[in-house]
Design an enzyme around this catalytic site. Structure first.
Site, PDB file in Angstrom:
ATOM      1  N   GLU A  81      33.119 -49.401  35.370  1.00 32.06           N
ATOM      2  CA  GLU A  81      32.109 -50.449  35.172  1.00 32.06           C
ATOM      3  C   GLU A  81      31.015 -49.895  34.261  1.00 32.06           C
ATOM      4  OE1 GLU A  81      30.936 -52.940  38.588  1.00 32.06           O
ATOM      5  OE2 GLU A  81      32.363 -51.747  39.723  1.00 32.06           O
TER       6      GLU A  81
ATOM      7  N   HIS B 188      33.658 -56.664  42.046  1.00 32.87           N
ATOM      8  CA  HIS B 188      32.255 -56.358  42.361  1.00 32.87           C
ATOM      9  C   HIS B 188      31.533 -57.594  42.898  1.00 32.87           C
ATOM     10  CE1 HIS B 188      28.909 -53.276  41.416  1.00 32.87           C
ATOM     11  NE2 HIS B 188      28.571 -54.017  42.456  1.00 32.87           N
TER      12      HIS B 188
ATOM     13  N   ARG C  53      29.892 -47.544  44.954  1.00 33.22           N
ATOM     14  CA  ARG C  53      30.014 -47.469  43.507  1.00 33.22           C
ATOM     15  C   ARG C  53      31.338 -46.774  43.203  1.00 33.22           C
ATOM     16  NH1 ARG C  53      26.703 -50.888  43.083  1.00 33.22           N
ATOM     17  NH2 ARG C  53      24.651 -50.776  42.128  1.00 33.22           N
TER      18      ARG C  53
HETATM   19  P1  NAP Z   1      20.300 -47.436  51.470  1.00 32.58           P
HETATM   20  O1  NAP Z   1      19.714 -48.272  52.548  1.00 32.58           O
HETATM   21  O2  NAP Z   1      19.401 -46.616  50.629  1.00 32.58           O
HETATM   22  O3  NAP Z   1      21.405 -46.492  52.156  1.00 32.58           O
HETATM   23  C1  NAP Z   1      22.019 -45.421  51.512  1.00 32.58           C
HETATM   24  C2  NAP Z   1      22.357 -44.379  52.576  1.00 32.58           C
HETATM   25  O4  NAP Z   1      23.121 -43.338  51.950  1.00 32.58           O
HETATM   26  C3  NAP Z   1      21.120 -43.736  53.207  1.00 32.58           C
HETATM   27  O5  NAP Z   1      21.249 -43.782  54.616  1.00 32.58           O
HETATM   28  C4  NAP Z   1      21.165 -42.299  52.669  1.00 32.58           C
HETATM   29  O6  NAP Z   1      20.695 -41.322  53.569  1.00 32.58           O
HETATM   30  C5  NAP Z   1      22.640 -42.096  52.460  1.00 32.58           C
HETATM   31  N1  NAP Z   1      22.897 -41.022  51.500  1.00 32.58           N
HETATM   32  C6  NAP Z   1      22.341 -40.827  50.277  1.00 32.58           C
HETATM   33  N2  NAP Z   1      22.844 -39.718  49.714  1.00 32.58           N
HETATM   34  C7  NAP Z   1      23.727 -39.206  50.587  1.00 32.58           C
HETATM   35  C8  NAP Z   1      24.565 -38.059  50.581  1.00 32.58           C
HETATM   36  N3  NAP Z   1      24.596 -37.227  49.539  1.00 32.58           N
HETATM   37  N4  NAP Z   1      25.339 -37.823  51.666  1.00 32.58           N
HETATM   38  C9  NAP Z   1      25.305 -38.649  52.739  1.00 32.58           C
HETATM   39  N5  NAP Z   1      24.529 -39.748  52.811  1.00 32.58           N
HETATM   40  C10 NAP Z   1      23.762 -40.024  51.745  1.00 32.58           C
HETATM   41  O7  NAP Z   1      21.149 -48.327  50.478  1.00 32.58           O
HETATM   42  P2  NAP Z   1      21.993 -49.653  50.808  1.00 32.58           P
HETATM   43  O8  NAP Z   1      21.162 -50.847  50.596  1.00 32.58           O
HETATM   44  O9  NAP Z   1      22.703 -49.452  52.106  1.00 32.58           O
HETATM   45  O10 NAP Z   1      23.043 -49.604  49.583  1.00 32.58           O
HETATM   46  C11 NAP Z   1      23.953 -48.531  49.457  1.00 32.58           C
HETATM   47  C12 NAP Z   1      24.669 -48.620  48.115  1.00 32.58           C
HETATM   48  O11 NAP Z   1      25.578 -49.707  48.132  1.00 32.58           O
HETATM   49  C13 NAP Z   1      23.758 -48.932  46.906  1.00 32.58           C
HETATM   50  O12 NAP Z   1      23.128 -47.775  46.402  1.00 32.58           O
HETATM   51  C14 NAP Z   1      24.712 -49.546  45.912  1.00 32.58           C
HETATM   52  O13 NAP Z   1      25.234 -48.573  45.053  1.00 32.58           O
HETATM   53  C15 NAP Z   1      25.826 -50.120  46.801  1.00 32.58           C
HETATM   54  N6  NAP Z   1      25.836 -51.602  46.769  1.00 32.58           N
HETATM   55  C16 NAP Z   1      26.941 -52.246  46.286  1.00 32.58           C
HETATM   56  C17 NAP Z   1      26.985 -53.622  46.288  1.00 32.58           C
HETATM   57  C18 NAP Z   1      28.190 -54.353  45.786  1.00 32.58           C
HETATM   58  O14 NAP Z   1      28.032 -55.431  45.215  1.00 32.58           O
HETATM   59  N7  NAP Z   1      29.389 -53.850  45.999  1.00 32.58           N
HETATM   60  C19 NAP Z   1      25.887 -54.372  46.750  1.00 32.58           C
HETATM   61  C20 NAP Z   1      24.780 -53.674  47.248  1.00 32.58           C
HETATM   62  C21 NAP Z   1      24.762 -52.282  47.243  1.00 32.58           C
HETATM   63  P3  NAP Z   1      19.153 -41.190  54.055  1.00 32.58           P
HETATM   64  O15 NAP Z   1      19.005 -42.197  55.157  1.00 32.58           O
HETATM   65  O16 NAP Z   1      19.036 -39.801  54.530  1.00 32.58           O
HETATM   66  O17 NAP Z   1      18.312 -41.510  52.840  1.00 32.58           O
END
Ligand code: NAP
Length: 326
Positions: free
Chosen positions: A264, A283, A235
Site C-alpha cells: 500500500e 483495507h 499494517r
Molecule cells: P493504539 O490504541 O495506539 O494501540 C496500539 C497498541 O500497540 C498499544 O497498546 C501499544 O502499546 C502497542 N504497541 C506499540 N508498539 C508495540 C510493540 N513494539 N510491541 C508490542 N506492542 C506494541 O492504536 P489503535 O487505535 O488500537 O490502532 C492500532 C493500529 O491499527 C493503528 O496504528 C493502525 O495502523 C491500525 N489500524 C488499521 C485500520 C484498518 O483500516 N485496517 C483502522 C484503524 C487502525 P502501549 O500501550 O504500551 O503504547
C-alpha cells in the site's frame, strides 16, 4: 488561511473547515502524485491527508507556511513526523472513532476464514450447491479456542472484549502490561513467542513502527500451530508477506484474514490471489459510515484547533505546540 484536503472526506468534516478557511479539495477520486502534493501545499497553512498520502520530508519542507498536518487515520506511519516536528508542524490523528469498526473487521475476517465463508459464497455462485453435504467446507468453531492479541491498545481491547461473547480464552502481548483489561476480561499477558505457540487465532493490532516492522516473519510463523489463523488489520508491513505466503502455501498455518498490505498505497500482494486459505479485504477496517464520519469530524477539529492556536485533542507531537506556537 488556506487549507488543502487531499481526498474528498465526509461533508460533516469538510463543512467545518470550509466554513472557516479558504479550502481546496482534490476533486479527483485518486491519490495525488508527489509533485502534485508539493505544489498543493506550497501556499497552505494546513494539510488534511489520508493514510495513502506519503507525506515525506520533501513535501513537508515545501509547505513553507504549514502549521498542521491532520491525518484522516489513527496510524500515522505515512507521515515523516520527525521532519514535521523539526519544522514546528503539528501532526494529528483520529484515534477512538474507528476502534469498533476495525475490531468488527478483525472479527469478520476471523469468522470468514475459519468457516470458509468466501469459498462457500463462490461455491454457491458457481451453481455447484446441490443441497446439504455432510463433508462440505468443514471449518473451525471459535468457542473454547484461544485468541492471541498482539497490541492491546484501543482496537486490541475492543477485539478482546468481543472474544468474551465467543467464550474464547484471551492472551495478549503488548509493549506495556494492561492490568485493567487483565482484570475485567481475564486476558493473560505473554511474551510474543509463547502467545504465538499457544494461540488458535492471532490478531495483530500494533502500529507500524521501526520495532513492529516484520514483527511476524518466518520464525514467528513457524512457532504458530498448524491449525492456527493469522488476522492482520494493523499494517501490511508488520508481517513479512513473502514468509506468510510461503507458510500458507505449505499449510504451516491453517489460514489468514488480511485487510492491509505491504505494497500500500499501490495495491495488494498478488501472491495471495491463488491461495484458498486466505480471505482478503481491501483495507476496510474503518469503512463504516459511523467511523468515517467520526474521523472526518475529528480530523477537522484537530486542524482547526491548531490554526486557532489551541491544543488539538489528538496530537502525535505535542512538543511542537508547547515549544513553537504557544
Ligand atoms: P493504539 O490504541 O495506539 O494501540 C496500539 C497498541 O500497540 C498499544 O497498546 C501499544 O502499546 C502497542 N504497541 C506499540 N508498539 C508495540 C510493540 N513494539 N510491541 C508490542 N506492542 C506494541 O492504536 P489503535 O487505535 O488500537 O490502532 C492500532 C493500529 O491499527 C493503528 O496504528 C493502525 O495502523 C491500525 N489500524 C488499521 C485500520 C484498518 O483500516 N485496517 C483502522 C484503524 C487502525 P502501549 O500501550 O504500551 O503504547
Amino acid at each position: 488561511m488556506k487549507v488543502f484536503v487531499t481526498r474528498s472526506i465526509p461533508e460533516k468534516g469538510l463543512r467545518k473547515i470550509k466554513k472557516r478557511y479558504d479550502t481546496e479539495v482534490n476533486p479527483e477520486p485518486r491519490r495525488l502524485e508527489k509533485e502534485e502534493m508539493i505544489d498543493a501545499v506550497r501556499d497552505k497553512e494546513a494539510l488534511l491527508c489520508t493514510l495513502t498520502d506519503m507525506i515525506d520530508r520533501e513535501i513537508i519542507e515545501s509547505g513553507k507556511d504549514l502549521k498542521v498536518i491532520s491525518n484522516y487515520a489513527v496510524g500515522y506511519d505515512n507521515i515523516d513526523v520527525e521532519a514535521a516536528t523539526e519544522k514546528g508542524i503539528a501532526v494529528t490523528n483520529t484515534p477512538g472513532v474507528l476502534t469498533d469498526a476495525t475490531a468488527e473487521m478483525a472479527w469478520a475476517l476471523m469468522l470468514a476464514i475459519s468457516r470458509h465463508l468466501v469459498e462457500g459464497d463462490t461455491f454457491v455462485r458457481q451453481d455447484r450447491f446441490e443441497g446439504w453435504d455432510p463433508t462440505l467446507l468443514i471449518g473451525t468453531e471459535l468457542k473454547g479456542k484461544t485468541l492471541g492479541i498482539v497490541g492491546m491498545g484501543n482496537i486490541g481491547q475492543a477485539v478482546a472484549k468481543r472474544a468474551v461473547g465467543f467464550e474464547m480464552d484471551i492472551l495478549y502481548h503488548n509493549r506495556s502490561r494492561k492490568p485493567e483489561i487483565e482484570k475485567t476480561i481475564g486476558a493473560k499477558y505473554l511474551d510474543l513467542e509463547t502467545l504465538l505457540e499457544d494461540s488458535d487465532f492471532v490478531s495483530l493490532h500494533v502500529p507500524l513502527t521501526e520495532e513492529t516492522r516484520g514483527m511476524i516473519g518466518k520464525e514467528e510463523l513457524k512457532i504458530m500451530k498448524e491449525s492456527a489463523y493469522l488476522i492482520n488489520t494493523a499494517r501490511g508491513e508488520v508481517v513479512d508477506e513473502d514468509a506468510l505466503v510461503d507458510a500458507l502455501r505449505r499449510n504451516e498455518i491453517s489460514g489468514a484474514g488480511i485487510d492491509v498490505y505491504a505494497d500500500e498505497p499501490y495495491g495488494a500482494n498478488s501472491d495471495y490471489y491463488d491461495l484458498d486459505n486466505v480471505v482478503l479485504a481491501p483495507h476496510l477496517g474503518s469503512a463504516s459510515h459511523k467511523a468515517r464520519n467520526g474521523m472526518a469530524e475529528m480530523a477537522a477539529e484537530n486542524l482547526i484547533a491548531v490554526l486557532e492556536d489551541g491544543m488539538p485533542e489528538n496530537i502525535v507531537n505535542p512538543e511542537v505546540l508547547k515549544e513553537e506556537i504557544r
